[in-house]
Scaffold this motif. Structure first.
Motif, short mmCIF file in Angstrom:
data_model
loop_
_atom_site.label_atom_id
_atom_site.label_comp_id
_atom_site.label_asym_id
_atom_site.label_seq_id
_atom_site.Cartn_x
_atom_site.Cartn_y
_atom_site.Cartn_z
N SER A 170 -20.50 -22.47 12.73
CA SER A 170 -21.81 -21.82 12.70
C SER A 170 -21.85 -20.47 13.40
O SER A 170 -22.74 -19.66 13.15
CB SER A 170 -22.87 -22.75 13.33
OG SER A 170 -22.49 -23.09 14.65
N ASN A 171 -20.90 -20.23 14.29
CA ASN A 171 -20.90 -18.95 15.02
C ASN A 171 -19.79 -18.01 14.59
O ASN A 171 -19.53 -17.00 15.23
CB ASN A 171 -20.81 -19.21 16.53
CG ASN A 171 -19.47 -19.81 16.93
OD1 ASN A 171 -18.72 -20.30 16.09
ND2 ASN A 171 -19.17 -19.80 18.22
N ALA A 172 -19.10 -18.34 13.49
CA ALA A 172 -17.92 -17.55 13.10
C ALA A 172 -18.28 -16.09 12.83
O ALA A 172 -17.59 -15.17 13.28
CB ALA A 172 -17.26 -18.18 11.86
N ALA A 173 -19.36 -15.86 12.09
CA ALA A 173 -19.71 -14.48 11.72
C ALA A 173 -20.08 -13.65 12.94
O ALA A 173 -19.61 -12.52 13.10
CB ALA A 173 -20.86 -14.50 10.72
N HIS B 80 -18.72 -9.61 17.18
CA HIS B 80 -18.64 -9.27 18.61
C HIS B 80 -17.21 -8.87 18.98
O HIS B 80 -16.98 -7.93 19.75
CB HIS B 80 -19.10 -10.46 19.45
CG HIS B 80 -19.52 -10.10 20.84
ND1 HIS B 80 -20.77 -9.63 21.14
CD2 HIS B 80 -18.85 -10.13 22.01
CE1 HIS B 80 -20.86 -9.39 22.44
NE2 HIS B 80 -19.69 -9.69 22.99
N THR B 81 -16.25 -9.60 18.41
CA THR B 81 -14.84 -9.29 18.67
C THR B 81 -14.49 -7.88 18.24
O THR B 81 -13.87 -7.11 18.98
CB THR B 81 -13.94 -10.30 17.93
OG1 THR B 81 -14.24 -11.63 18.39
CG2 THR B 81 -12.47 -10.00 18.17
N LEU B 82 -14.90 -7.53 17.02
CA LEU B 82 -14.60 -6.18 16.52
C LEU B 82 -15.36 -5.12 17.31
O LEU B 82 -14.85 -4.02 17.53
CB LEU B 82 -14.92 -6.08 15.04
CG LEU B 82 -13.76 -6.36 14.06
CD1 LEU B 82 -12.67 -5.30 14.19
CD2 LEU B 82 -13.16 -7.75 14.24
N SER B 83 -16.57 -5.45 17.76
CA SER B 83 -17.33 -4.51 18.57
C SER B 83 -16.59 -4.20 19.87
O SER B 83 -16.46 -3.04 20.27
CB SER B 83 -18.72 -5.08 18.90
OG SER B 83 -19.48 -5.27 17.73
N PHE C 83 -8.60 -4.41 28.43
CA PHE C 83 -9.01 -5.80 28.20
C PHE C 83 -10.50 -5.83 27.96
O PHE C 83 -11.27 -5.16 28.64
CB PHE C 83 -8.66 -6.65 29.43
CG PHE C 83 -9.19 -8.07 29.39
CD1 PHE C 83 -8.74 -8.96 28.43
CD2 PHE C 83 -10.13 -8.49 30.31
CE1 PHE C 83 -9.22 -10.27 28.39
CE2 PHE C 83 -10.62 -9.79 30.29
CZ PHE C 83 -10.16 -10.69 29.33
N ALA C 84 -10.92 -6.60 26.97
CA ALA C 84 -12.35 -6.80 26.70
C ALA C 84 -12.60 -8.27 26.43
O ALA C 84 -11.78 -8.94 25.78
CB ALA C 84 -12.80 -5.95 25.52
N ALA C 85 -13.70 -8.79 26.94
CA ALA C 85 -13.97 -10.22 26.79
C ALA C 85 -15.46 -10.51 26.81
O ALA C 85 -16.25 -9.75 27.37
CB ALA C 85 -13.28 -11.01 27.90
N ASP C 86 -15.81 -11.63 26.21
CA ASP C 86 -17.17 -12.16 26.29
C ASP C 86 -17.18 -13.46 27.09
O ASP C 86 -18.22 -14.09 27.23
CB ASP C 86 -17.70 -12.41 24.87
CG ASP C 86 -19.17 -12.77 24.85
OD1 ASP C 86 -19.96 -12.08 25.54
OD2 ASP C 86 -19.55 -13.73 24.15
N SER D 200 -22.73 -15.33 20.75
CA SER D 200 -23.47 -16.20 19.83
C SER D 200 -24.98 -16.10 19.99
O SER D 200 -25.71 -16.86 19.35
CB SER D 200 -23.04 -17.67 20.03
OG SER D 200 -21.73 -17.88 19.59
N LEU D 201 -25.44 -15.21 20.85
CA LEU D 201 -26.87 -15.19 21.17
C LEU D 201 -27.69 -14.25 20.30
O LEU D 201 -28.80 -13.88 20.68
CB LEU D 201 -27.06 -14.84 22.65
CG LEU D 201 -26.50 -15.86 23.65
CD1 LEU D 201 -26.88 -15.48 25.07
CD2 LEU D 201 -26.99 -17.27 23.32
#
Length: 316
Positions: free
Chosen positions: A96-99, A104-107, A248-251, A278-279
């Protein structure tokens, strides 16, 4: 007879309203309200999101518990084993959160590669001349290494391909994909950007450590929107300081909010977002509605959607 449901965290308004239409809802958002429910109510389902812990003591507190659920994908905060021993259904929202996580990853990838965060910050400080010392690059023509080819990893790969990147991947098994599979060591060795999309378990904890960071190309970037505990953060900080990797970038982080001793948050070549991947309005609503619909179905004698029961095979 209406069933009783314990909600450990807030959910989308529409999902909460739907839940109230079909069951009795009790909230345990804090210790006091949770203790009140523990002392007075018999609960048939427990629902959480990302923080509320459904552990063995909580599961054992309710003898008539039928369902435990997380409005989300990962089940780090749910004791699946304890629920399964009791033949309790574990429901989540796979895929459900794939898109939104892929976006966010590409951002994060773009922000890091093009040094966008610093550029925006400098302009806000009225330093237009920052452009004279700007350094950055582009994704086009670079090699992306994806570790973990589940729903999110596949979507990240497709978007990256549209940006003109070559995609390599490592996963638990080789899949029928238009991307080159390599051992993890070679993915790290040949990639300009490495993106993590693995679940956290006994095998993947600190899967990126000192040895793996040494394998990465000088000047390469590491992105993590999966789980913070996949990375040995002291080793990562050392690799950043030594120039072993460029950024490095992370959520996600191993402790959220981060402990001050982590050190990496304020590093000049690091971008951290506060677990907001996912928010987005659309995904938050979708995840909550999907999970609540399946919980209500399970409690009212209907079949939840295929794939939503995480431990289906172990319940028989």
């Amino acid at each position: 007879m209406r069933k009783n449901v314990l909600l450990l965290e807030t959910i989308a308004d529409e999902a909460f309203a739907f839940l109230q239409q079909h069951v009795n809802v009790f909230t345990g958002y804090d210790e006091a309200s949770l203790n009140n429910v523990l002392n007075k109510e018999d609960i048939h389902a427990i629902i959480t999101r990302g923080k509320g812990l459904i552990n063995k003591p909580l599961i054992d507190a309710f003898p008539h518990l039928q369902v435990v659920a997380r409005c989300g994908v990962g089940l780090d905060n749910v004791d699946v084993a304890a629920a399964t021993v009791r033949k309790i259904m574990v429901i989540n929202a796979p895929g459900s959160n794939a898109a939104t996580i892929a976006e966010h990853t590409l951002s994060l990838m773009l922000m890091l590669m093009r040094n966008m965060y610093e550029s925006v910050s400098q302009v806000k400080q009225n330093n237009w001349n920052w452009r004279n010392q700007y350094t950055g690059d582009e994704l086009n023509g670079k090699t992306l290494g994806v570790l973990g080819m589940g729903n999110i990893g596949k979507r990240v790969a497709r978007i990256a391909e549209a940006f003109g990147m070559e995609v390599l991947y490592w996963s638990k098994s080789v899949q029928d994909l238009p991307y080159k599979y390599l051992p993890m060591e070679d993915v790290l060795r040949y990639s300009d950007v490495v993106s993590l999309h693995l679940p956290f378990n006994n095998e993947t904890g600190k899967i990126i450590g000192e040895e793996q960071l040494r394998l990465m190309k000088p000047g390469s970037l590491l992105i993590n929107t999966a789980r913070g505990a996949l990375i040995d953060h002291p080793a990562l900080l050392q690799a950043l300081n030594s120039g072993g990797i460029s950024g490095f970038a992370a959520d996600v982080l191993p402790d959220e909010p981060p402990v001050e001793s982590l050190g990496i948050v304020h590093h000049p070549r690091v971008i951290i977002t506060p677990h907001t991947g996912s928010l987005t309005s659309a995904t938050y609503r979708q995840i909550c509605l999907l999970t609540i619909n399946n919980v209500v179905a399970a409690l009212t004698g209907r079949n939840p959607e295929p794939g939503s029961i995480f431990n289906r095979s172990a319940l028989h």
